[in-house]
Design an enzyme around this catalytic site. Structure first.
Site, PDB file in Angstrom:
ATOM      1  N   GLU A 158      56.698  27.240  -2.477  1.00  0.00           N
ATOM      2  CA  GLU A 158      55.751  28.369  -2.518  1.00  0.00           C
ATOM      3  C   GLU A 158      54.361  27.943  -2.070  1.00  0.00           C
ATOM      4  O   GLU A 158      53.674  28.641  -1.327  1.00  0.00           O
ATOM      5  CB  GLU A 158      55.629  28.935  -3.941  1.00  0.00           C
ATOM      6  N   CYS A 211      52.493  26.847  -9.233  1.00  0.00           N
ATOM      7  CA  CYS A 211      52.602  27.786  -8.103  1.00  0.00           C
ATOM      8  C   CYS A 211      52.068  29.160  -8.493  1.00  0.00           C
ATOM      9  O   CYS A 211      51.370  29.802  -7.698  1.00  0.00           O
ATOM     10  CB  CYS A 211      54.043  27.888  -7.617  1.00  0.00           C
TER      11      CYS A 211
HETATM   12  N1  THU Z   1      60.468  23.722  -6.805  1.00  0.00           N
HETATM   13  C1  THU Z   1      59.989  24.588  -5.867  1.00  0.00           C
HETATM   14  O1  THU Z   1      59.805  24.233  -4.696  1.00  0.00           O
HETATM   15  N2  THU Z   1      59.724  25.850  -6.256  1.00  0.00           N
HETATM   16  C2  THU Z   1      60.013  26.359  -7.478  1.00  0.00           C
HETATM   17  O2  THU Z   1      59.793  27.530  -7.708  1.00  0.00           O
HETATM   18  C3  THU Z   1      60.597  25.501  -8.517  1.00  0.00           C
HETATM   19  C4  THU Z   1      60.671  24.055  -8.184  1.00  0.00           C
HETATM   20  C5  THU Z   1      60.808  22.368  -6.368  1.00  0.00           C
HETATM   21  C6  THU Z   1      59.975  21.252  -6.888  1.00  0.00           C
HETATM   22  C7  THU Z   1      60.916  20.082  -6.788  1.00  0.00           C
HETATM   23  O3  THU Z   1      60.920  19.593  -5.457  1.00  0.00           O
HETATM   24  C8  THU Z   1      62.280  20.699  -7.053  1.00  0.00           C
HETATM   25  O4  THU Z   1      62.134  22.082  -6.787  1.00  0.00           O
HETATM   26  C9  THU Z   1      62.796  20.498  -8.470  1.00  0.00           C
HETATM   27  O5  THU Z   1      61.877  20.886  -9.411  1.00  0.00           O
END
Ligand code: THU
Length: 160
Positions: free
Chosen positions: A74, A114
């Site tokens: 995000e 985020c």
């Molecule tokens: N992550 C995201 O990119 N967006 C989310 O909404 C939740 C978590 C990523 C962070 C990390 O690279 C992986 O997902 C596990 O937490």
């Protein structure tokens, strides 16, 4: 003692029920999971942002061996969009997540950091951002980011 209830309104749609432009943005977020760099969590996230001028920017999570140095999809997508068009408001954001060989059945929900960043963009342009959280079973739609972060810390919290 008084109590106050804070309500978050979540609309739940099937993919077919959504208008074409929203389906397109969700598909863009889904495509992006293929570009995630997530060797540590193996949790692949894609995000797509549509601006008021029709431009679409997408991003995926980018992990790092020093774990906190990585960034969620995000924020990659939102910072990318804001960096290219610093004066154009964001209209819609779509997020999807893929792990263990399939997209999450329940809608993926953004982490706290985020939410804070997304809210700043919403408030910076004084324009609600429609949020689409994809799950293969159903999709959650929220009218704005504020719904995801009640009692938030914001610019005005800094006082004067
Ligand atoms: N992550 C995201 O990119 N967006 C989310 O909404 C939740 C978590 C990523 C962070 C990390 O690279 C992986 O997902 C596990 O937490």
């Amino acid at each position: 003692m008084k109590k106050r209830t804070i309500e978050t309104i979540v609309e739940i749609y099937s993919f077919e029920e959504l208008e074409a432009s929203k389906q397109q943005l969700i598909n863009k977020a889904k495509e992006q999971v293929l570009k995630a760099y997530a060797p540590y969590s193996e949790f692949h996230v894609g995000a797509a942002v549509e601006l008021e001028n029709g431009e679409i920017f997408a991003g995926s999570n980018q992990e790092n061996s020093a774990y906190p140095s990585g960034l969620c999809a995000e924020r990659v997508a939102m910072f990318f969009a804001n960096a290219q068009y610093p004066t154009v408001a964001v209209k819609t954001l779509a997020i999807a997540a893929f792990t263990n060989g399939k997209f999450l059945e329940e809608p993926v929900t953004p982490c706290g950091s985020c939410r804070q960043v997304l809210l700043e963009t919403e408030q910076r342009f004084e324009k609600d951002i429609t949020v689409l959280l994809y799950g293969s079973k159903h999709i959650f739609q929220l009218d704005n980011v504020k719904q995801l972060l009640p009692l938030c810390f914001e610019k005005s919290s800094l006082g004067s």
